[in-house]
Design a protein around this motif. Structure first.
Motif, short mmCIF file in Angstrom:
data_model
loop_
_atom_site.label_atom_id
_atom_site.label_comp_id
_atom_site.label_asym_id
_atom_site.label_seq_id
_atom_site.Cartn_x
_atom_site.Cartn_y
_atom_site.Cartn_z
N GLN A 5 0.90 -1.15 0.00
CA GLN A 5 0.00 0.00 0.00
C GLN A 5 0.93 1.20 0.00
N ALA A 6 1.01 1.90 -1.14
CA ALA A 6 2.12 2.83 -1.38
C ALA A 6 1.73 4.30 -1.34
N LEU A 7 0.55 4.64 -0.87
CA LEU A 7 0.10 6.03 -0.93
C LEU A 7 -0.04 6.62 0.47
N VAL A 8 0.60 7.77 0.68
CA VAL A 8 0.60 8.40 1.99
C VAL A 8 -0.81 8.77 2.42
N ARG A 9 -1.59 9.39 1.54
CA ARG A 9 -2.92 9.86 1.93
C ARG A 9 -3.86 8.69 2.21
N VAL A 10 -3.71 7.59 1.47
CA VAL A 10 -4.52 6.40 1.76
C VAL A 10 -4.18 5.85 3.14
N GLY A 15 12.19 5.78 11.03
CA GLY A 15 11.06 6.42 11.70
C GLY A 15 9.89 6.55 10.76
N GLY A 16 9.14 7.63 10.92
CA GLY A 16 8.00 7.85 10.03
C GLY A 16 6.85 8.49 10.76
N HIS A 17 6.49 9.71 10.37
CA HIS A 17 5.39 10.41 11.03
C HIS A 17 4.04 9.88 10.57
N ASP A 18 3.86 9.75 9.26
CA ASP A 18 2.58 9.29 8.73
C ASP A 18 2.52 7.76 8.74
N PRO A 19 1.33 7.17 8.69
CA PRO A 19 1.22 5.71 8.75
C PRO A 19 1.96 4.98 7.63
N TYR A 20 1.96 5.54 6.43
CA TYR A 20 2.68 4.87 5.34
C TYR A 20 4.17 4.78 5.66
N SER A 21 4.79 5.91 5.99
CA SER A 21 6.22 5.93 6.28
C SER A 21 6.56 5.01 7.45
N ALA A 22 5.74 5.07 8.50
CA ALA A 22 5.99 4.23 9.67
C ALA A 22 5.85 2.76 9.32
N SER A 23 4.87 2.42 8.48
CA SER A 23 4.68 1.02 8.10
C SER A 23 5.89 0.49 7.33
N LYS A 24 6.48 1.33 6.52
CA LYS A 24 7.66 0.90 5.76
C LYS A 24 8.90 0.81 6.65
N ALA A 25 9.00 1.68 7.65
CA ALA A 25 10.09 1.56 8.61
C ALA A 25 9.93 0.27 9.42
N CYS A 26 8.70 -0.04 9.80
CA CYS A 26 8.44 -1.31 10.50
C CYS A 26 8.75 -2.49 9.60
N CYS A 27 8.47 -2.36 8.31
CA CYS A 27 8.80 -3.42 7.36
C CYS A 27 10.31 -3.67 7.34
N GLU A 28 11.09 -2.59 7.36
CA GLU A 28 12.55 -2.74 7.40
C GLU A 28 12.98 -3.52 8.64
N ILE A 29 12.40 -3.20 9.79
CA ILE A 29 12.76 -3.88 11.02
C ILE A 29 12.35 -5.34 10.96
N ALA A 30 11.17 -5.62 10.42
CA ALA A 30 10.70 -7.00 10.29
C ALA A 30 11.62 -7.81 9.38
N VAL A 31 12.02 -7.22 8.25
CA VAL A 31 12.92 -7.92 7.33
C VAL A 31 14.24 -8.25 8.02
N ALA A 32 14.80 -7.27 8.73
CA ALA A 32 16.07 -7.51 9.43
C ALA A 32 15.92 -8.60 10.48
N SER A 33 14.82 -8.58 11.20
CA SER A 33 14.60 -9.59 12.24
C SER A 33 14.49 -10.99 11.66
#
Length: 367
Positions: A90-95, A152-170
């Protein structure tokens, strides 16, 4: 960077092939001779670049939601991939403001489902997970982000992708120790022909031009690392090949343009206005808008040093290639032929760059 014979006949699992970047990458993999197994949701736009460039229906393509772990695992077992390129998101910030739960479920949960499904895959050599330049904790200080900066990431999209990075590393460090190489690729704002997504600047320009309206801009002075869609896709391909062949052990790389391509939103509109036929220009959009980063730039030095990847199109060229695609398509040109022609032109630029580098090394080596 060289588009080598590595991809010919190689089994590739591509997620997100019905999206804008995915459609371009699917076509490029076809051109390179890969045996591609693709999965995605139905295309979200009309027109759809995927529909315009696809060949006859491919039995190796599936309509599948990556949040469905069981279906994803069954498809992965059948595909038996050597390389996985994960673009579904899901690649859209406003969505993401409207549907934060769905955004996290897709971008984090879907990625976890994919990697879990790939655990123990016997032929798997490399996985590249596409994230975004927005994964960094952005203080808007103006310094281009490097791969070791805090996420990090202020908006949900950015934060979700930062979390994705952490999940991939884990998962890489716990479930795939000694196994296939798994990495993330962080790219900037892409432009190119065939994008009709909502709330993206070029599609909004195309729609405004078709209506004969002025384009309304939410953040005309926001700075973004604009690049043609083929630039990061070339990076993904080079990264996956280097991982699979053991030429790199990098776990994350930035793929952004040269600094001169960092430009304000309004500067991109001005560069493409005539080519897209935007006769009425632009005006600020009234009202309150969800917060988006005002300044966002990337440092791609590591990708250059480890892969030999570098941008081949400057800001003006990227804007010109994009505007020309839409103009030719509106004039009746075939979308698939337009994409293939630009891929071929990009490959030619890559060969020329390699030749110049070889000549430079030869001159340097002479006594």
């Amino acid at each position: 960077m060289n588009m080598s014979a590595f991809w010919s006949g190689r089994r590739v699992l591509l997620t997100g092939h019905t999206g804008f970047k995915g459609a371009w990458l699917s076509l490029w993999l076809e051109r390179l001779g890969a045996e591609t197994w693709s999965l995605a949701l139905p295309a979200a736009t009309q027109p759809s670049l995927h529909a315009l460039v696809a060949r006859a229906p491919d039995q190796r393509a599936a309509t599948l939601d990556i949040r469905d772990g069981a279906a994803l695992a069954a498809f992965a077992r059948e595909a038996r991939p050597s390389v996985v390129l994960h673009l579904a998101a899901q690649a859209l910030v406003r969505v993401s403001y409207a549907d934060p739960a769905g955004t996290f479920a897709t971008n984090v949960g879907g990625t976890v489902n994919l990697l879990t499904a790939l655990r123990g895959a016997p032929e798997l050599e490399a996985v590249v997970v596409a994230t975004t330049d927005k994964v960094y904790a952005n203080d808007e200080a103006g310094r281009p982000f490097v791969e070791t900066d805090a996420l990090g990431g202020h908006d949900p999209y950015s934060a979700s992708k930062a979390c994705c990075e952490i999940a991939v590393a884990s998962l890489r460090d716990s479930l795939f120790v000694g196994g296939p190489r798994i990495a993330t690729a962080r790219a900037g704002n892409v432009i190119g022909g065939g994008d009709w997504s909502a709330d993206r600047i070029v599609p909004d320009m195309v729609r405004a031009a078709a209506r004969g309206d002025a384009l309304e801009l939410r953040s005309p002075d926001a700075v973004r690392p604009w690049q043609h869609v083929l630039e990061p896709l070339a990076g993904y391909l080079a990264f996956a090949e280097a991982l699979a062949t053991g030429r790199t052990a990098e776990t994350a790389l930035n793929f952004g343009p040269d600094p001169e391509a960092f430009a304000r939103v309004r500067e991109l509109v001005d560069a493409m206005r005539d080519g897209l036929g935007l006769a009425q220009g632009w005006r600020p959009q009234p009202g309150e808008h969800p917060r988006e980063a005002g300044l966002l730039t990337l440092d791609s030095t590591r990708a250059r040093d480890t892969l030999g990847w570098r941008p081949l199109l400057d800001f003006r060229s990227a804007a010109e290639w994009t505007a020309r695609w839409y103009a030719d398509w509106r004039a009746g040109a075939d979308a698939r032929a337009l994409c293939l022609a630009q891929i071929a032109a990009y490959e030619a630029l890559s060969r020329e760059a390699l030749s110049r580098q070889a000549l430079s090394r030869d001159r340097t080596a002479r006594p």
